[in-house]
Design an enzyme around this catalytic site. Sequence first.
Site, PDB file in Angstrom:
ATOM      1  N   GLY A  56       3.092   0.741 -10.150  1.00 26.66           N
ATOM      2  CA  GLY A  56       1.710   0.303 -10.311  1.00 26.66           C
ATOM      3  C   GLY A  56       1.633  -1.171  -9.934  1.00 26.66           C
ATOM      4  N   GLN A 205       2.323  11.054 -10.563  1.00 26.96           N
ATOM      5  CA  GLN A 205       1.955   9.995 -11.518  1.00 26.96           C
ATOM      6  C   GLN A 205       0.723  10.381 -12.337  1.00 26.96           C
ATOM      7  OE1 GLN A 205       2.717   9.470  -8.296  1.00 26.96           O
ATOM      8  NE2 GLN A 205       3.587   7.447  -7.931  1.00 26.96           N
ATOM      9  N   ASP A 246      -3.533  -0.646  -4.493  1.00 27.23           N
ATOM     10  CA  ASP A 246      -2.324  -1.463  -4.361  1.00 27.23           C
ATOM     11  C   ASP A 246      -2.544  -2.671  -3.482  1.00 27.23           C
ATOM     12  OD1 ASP A 246      -1.491   1.480  -4.899  1.00 27.23           O
ATOM     13  OD2 ASP A 246       0.137   0.201  -5.621  1.00 27.23           O
ATOM     14  N   LYS A 257      -2.706   5.137  -3.582  1.00 24.40           N
ATOM     15  CA  LYS A 257      -1.781   6.276  -3.517  1.00 24.40           C
ATOM     16  C   LYS A 257      -2.259   7.347  -2.535  1.00 24.40           C
ATOM     17  CE  LYS A 257       1.380   6.545  -5.164  1.00 24.40           C
ATOM     18  NZ  LYS A 257       2.643   6.154  -4.454  1.00 24.40           N
TER      19      LYS A 257
HETATM   20  O1  MRU Z   1       3.668   4.334  -6.189  1.00 23.32           O
HETATM   21  P1  MRU Z   1       2.994   3.797  -7.422  1.00 23.32           P
HETATM   22  O2  MRU Z   1       3.129   4.687  -8.600  1.00 23.32           O
HETATM   23  O3  MRU Z   1       3.401   2.370  -7.708  1.00 23.32           O
HETATM   24  O4  MRU Z   1       1.475   3.771  -7.006  1.00 23.32           O
HETATM   25  C1  MRU Z   1       0.518   3.316  -7.926  1.00 23.32           C
HETATM   26  C2  MRU Z   1      -0.863   3.470  -7.443  1.00 23.32           C
HETATM   27  O5  MRU Z   1      -1.136   3.898  -6.349  1.00 23.32           O
HETATM   28  C3  MRU Z   1      -1.921   2.978  -8.359  1.00 23.32           C
HETATM   29  O6  MRU Z   1      -3.091   3.727  -8.222  1.00 23.32           O
HETATM   30  C4  MRU Z   1      -2.199   1.527  -7.999  1.00 23.32           C
HETATM   31  O7  MRU Z   1      -1.029   0.769  -8.094  1.00 23.32           O
HETATM   32  C5  MRU Z   1      -3.225   0.939  -8.806  1.00 23.32           C
HETATM   33  S1  MRU Z   1      -2.493   0.282 -10.262  1.00 23.32           S
HETATM   34  C6  MRU Z   1      -3.555  -0.303 -11.350  1.00 23.32           C
END
Ligand code: MRU
Length: 366
Positions: A56, A205, A246, A257
């Site tokens: 995240g 997730q 991200d 994601k």
């Molecule tokens: O691969 P991850 O689990 O780190 O991806 C996380 C996401 O895509 C979240 O939606 C994003 O980081 C927003 S966090 C508040």
Amino acid sequence: MLIEGRHHRTIWPLGEGGQGPVRIIDQTRLPHDLAFVDLEGLEDAAVAIETMQVRGAPLIGATAAYGVALAVRADPSDAALEAALARLLRTRPTAVNLRWALERVGNALRPLPPERRGARAFALAAAVCDEDVAICRAIGDHGLALIAAIAAEKPKGEPVNVLTHCNAGWLATIDWGTATAPVYRAQEAGIPVHVWVDETRPRSQGAALTAYELAEQGVPHTVIVDNLGGHLMQHGRVDLCIVGTDRTTRTGDVCNKIGTYLKALAAHDNGVPFYVALPSTTIDWRIGDGVREIPIEERSGDEVSWVAGRTDDGRIERVRVTPATSPALNYGFDVTPARLVTGLVTERGVAPASAEGLAGLFPEAA
Ligand code: MRU
């Protein structure tokens, strides 16, 4: 937020004055086991990010800040500081909070004499965390207004149905979350709310983390396969989508994601508002074209070919779901163009997804 009724953050230092390790929740073990890991040094922090024990965008940035602190505590020299910054920057490519946190900490530490760097680095990492909590809470307040407006149009007592993708909840931040903060604030305000949780293959997730935290918080929710959202929207069963990000460009393109883009297309086709909740630390002011300029993480095809889960007798097992000879492709993120985004919910309010919209809220950065 709550785990087993007790308030937790996702990362915190143990011991006084930066003397102990830094504790994290091991997110690879959720939802089946609540396990903690103590980061003792730079390499522990880097590996925790790489293996997604923490993940995240905001939490990656905060873990990196603590990683620098652990590194300079062990060796405060210029060479060790630069090596730590470089090591941590290589851990994951897409979430820009990583670069933001490392630049902030690096710029503050470089001018200091080495003997003062350790304590200062721990203070900076703590500040990154405390500020993220305040930011997410403010995002919650602005998002609450959106949910309240929809609730006011619905028959009394009928829940507002929010669809979210991946985990942009408190587990992705320090507390509150980005996409989930408006939901938690609505719950506090007594507005009935229900969340459609995209499972978010391949790492799930949504199914593993978002469902876990909503369950712990007592928020009504339903886990759905990633392909159900369009059908639900066609049948009026989604009032709004709220996702995280991200990296968001200065023009309002949103990288999140993998699969977020398809949800935005479905929302657009069905007239469902599609909001992105983000701290300003996730805005990359240096780029304007998300599709061409944001580095997209490519992960092992094994994450597609294998799934893990808990058996009835409590064992965690991995099973293969594809033919052994079939290759798999696994990009972690996609980019939703600004034109598909109804609004960006930031700590300073809701902005149109455009260069003007973001510059209006953050003139000093733009
Ligand atoms: O691969 P991850 O689990 O780190 O991806 C996380 C996401 O895509 C979240 O939606 C994003 O980081 C927003 S966090 C508040």
